[in-house]
Write a protein that holds these residues in place. Structure first.
Motif, mmCIF file in Angstrom:
data_model
loop_
_atom_site.group_PDB
_atom_site.id
_atom_site.type_symbol
_atom_site.label_atom_id
_atom_site.label_comp_id
_atom_site.label_asym_id
_atom_site.label_seq_id
_atom_site.Cartn_x
_atom_site.Cartn_y
_atom_site.Cartn_z
ATOM 1 N N LEU A 1 -2.943 5.685 -3.596
ATOM 2 C CA LEU A 1 -4.367 5.492 -3.340
ATOM 3 C C LEU A 1 -5.128 6.804 -3.359
ATOM 4 O O LEU A 1 -6.307 6.852 -3.727
ATOM 5 C CB LEU A 1 -4.581 4.813 -1.982
ATOM 6 N N VAL B 1 0.858 -1.178 0.000
ATOM 7 C CA VAL B 1 0.000 0.000 0.000
ATOM 8 C C VAL B 1 0.894 1.227 0.000
ATOM 9 O O VAL B 1 1.712 1.406 0.887
ATOM 10 C CB VAL B 1 -0.880 0.044 1.273
ATOM 11 N N GLY C 1 -0.152 2.027 5.911
ATOM 12 C CA GLY C 1 -0.916 1.068 5.118
ATOM 13 C C GLY C 1 -1.548 -0.057 5.915
ATOM 14 O O GLY C 1 -2.283 -0.868 5.361
ATOM 15 N N ASP D 1 -8.699 -4.862 3.767
ATOM 16 C CA ASP D 1 -8.759 -5.741 2.595
ATOM 17 C C ASP D 1 -8.714 -7.210 2.983
ATOM 18 O O ASP D 1 -9.483 -8.021 2.467
ATOM 19 C CB ASP D 1 -7.609 -5.433 1.631
ATOM 20 N N THR E 1 -6.850 -1.232 -1.388
ATOM 21 C CA THR E 1 -5.562 -1.208 -2.070
ATOM 22 C C THR E 1 -5.677 -1.425 -3.574
ATOM 23 O O THR E 1 -4.675 -1.507 -4.266
ATOM 24 C CB THR E 1 -4.633 -2.275 -1.481
ATOM 25 N N ALA F 1 -5.451 -0.146 5.773
ATOM 26 C CA ALA F 1 -5.947 -0.552 4.452
ATOM 27 C C ALA F 1 -5.737 -2.048 4.226
ATOM 28 O O ALA F 1 -6.636 -2.741 3.732
ATOM 29 C CB ALA F 1 -5.267 0.262 3.354
ATOM 30 N N LEU F 2 -4.566 -2.563 4.576
ATOM 31 C CA LEU F 2 -4.302 -3.994 4.405
ATOM 32 C C LEU F 2 -5.212 -4.845 5.292
ATOM 33 O O LEU F 2 -5.715 -5.888 4.861
ATOM 34 C CB LEU F 2 -2.838 -4.312 4.712
#
Length: 183
Positions: free
Chosen positions: A32, A27, A68, A75, A126, A71-72
């Motif tokens: 993004l 990420v 990140g 996801d 991502t 976000a990870l």
């Protein structure tokens, strides 16, 4: 390296003027955010509206977004939840009677892993997640998503992070970046 913030702040890792750091990242927040991404990316909208992260606009300097991890995690959770739901449906656990797969009473990690190999439909924090073209070789997984990021000081001594190349999982192009070599 992806969780490190370079710069001159008290929590930043300093880098000398003569050093350029290259690292890979799953990420890269500035990528993004490109093209009004904080107003279109569902994860960033959720983070802002529900958690107050990235208000009024998400920034690459936001400490809760910069590494990140959020976000990870978002996801990974979304992909596993959808794969588990697909396994539940594939095994027929959503139906009563003889339509169930013989011996199935619950979703197992194995049935979720089987669904992950067929997973290709989620557009997530991502980017697009697609495991259908993911290849495994004797040395481990191939075609994993990544971005190669260059970090160097600009003329004012500020650390600037610039993506060099990238690719999404399955070897798909990373929007706006040149493709990174597969090896």
């Amino acid at each position: 390296m992806t969780k490190v913030r370079f710069g001159s702040g008290s929590l930043d890792i300093p880098i000398p003027e003569t050093v350029t750091v290259y690292h890979t990242a799953f990420v890269h927040l500035p990528t993004l955010l490109r093209g009004n991404g904080d107003r279109t990316n569902r994860f960033l909208i959720l983070a802002r509206n529900e958690l107050g992260v990235g208000r009024p606009r998400a920034s690459p300097d936001d400490p809760l977004l910069a590494d990140g991890q959020m976000a990870l995690t978002y996801d990974a959770t979304a992909v596993l939840a959808q794969a588990a739901q697909r396994a539940f449906t594939t095994l027929g656990l959503n139906r009563a009677g003889p339509h169930r797969v013989a011996g199935s009473a619950s979703v197992t990690s194995g049935s979720v892993l089987l669904e992950l190999a067929r997973f290709s439909t989620l557009t997530a924090a991502t980017g697009a997640i697609d495991f259908t073209r993911d290849a495994r070789g004797p040395d481990g997984p191939k075609n994993r998503g990544l971005a190669l990021v260059r970090v160097a000081l600009d003329g004012s001594g500020r650390a600037v992070s610039t993506p060099v190349c990238g690719r999404l999982s399955g070897g798909k192009p990373f929007p706006g970046l040149s493709p990174c070599p597969a090896r």
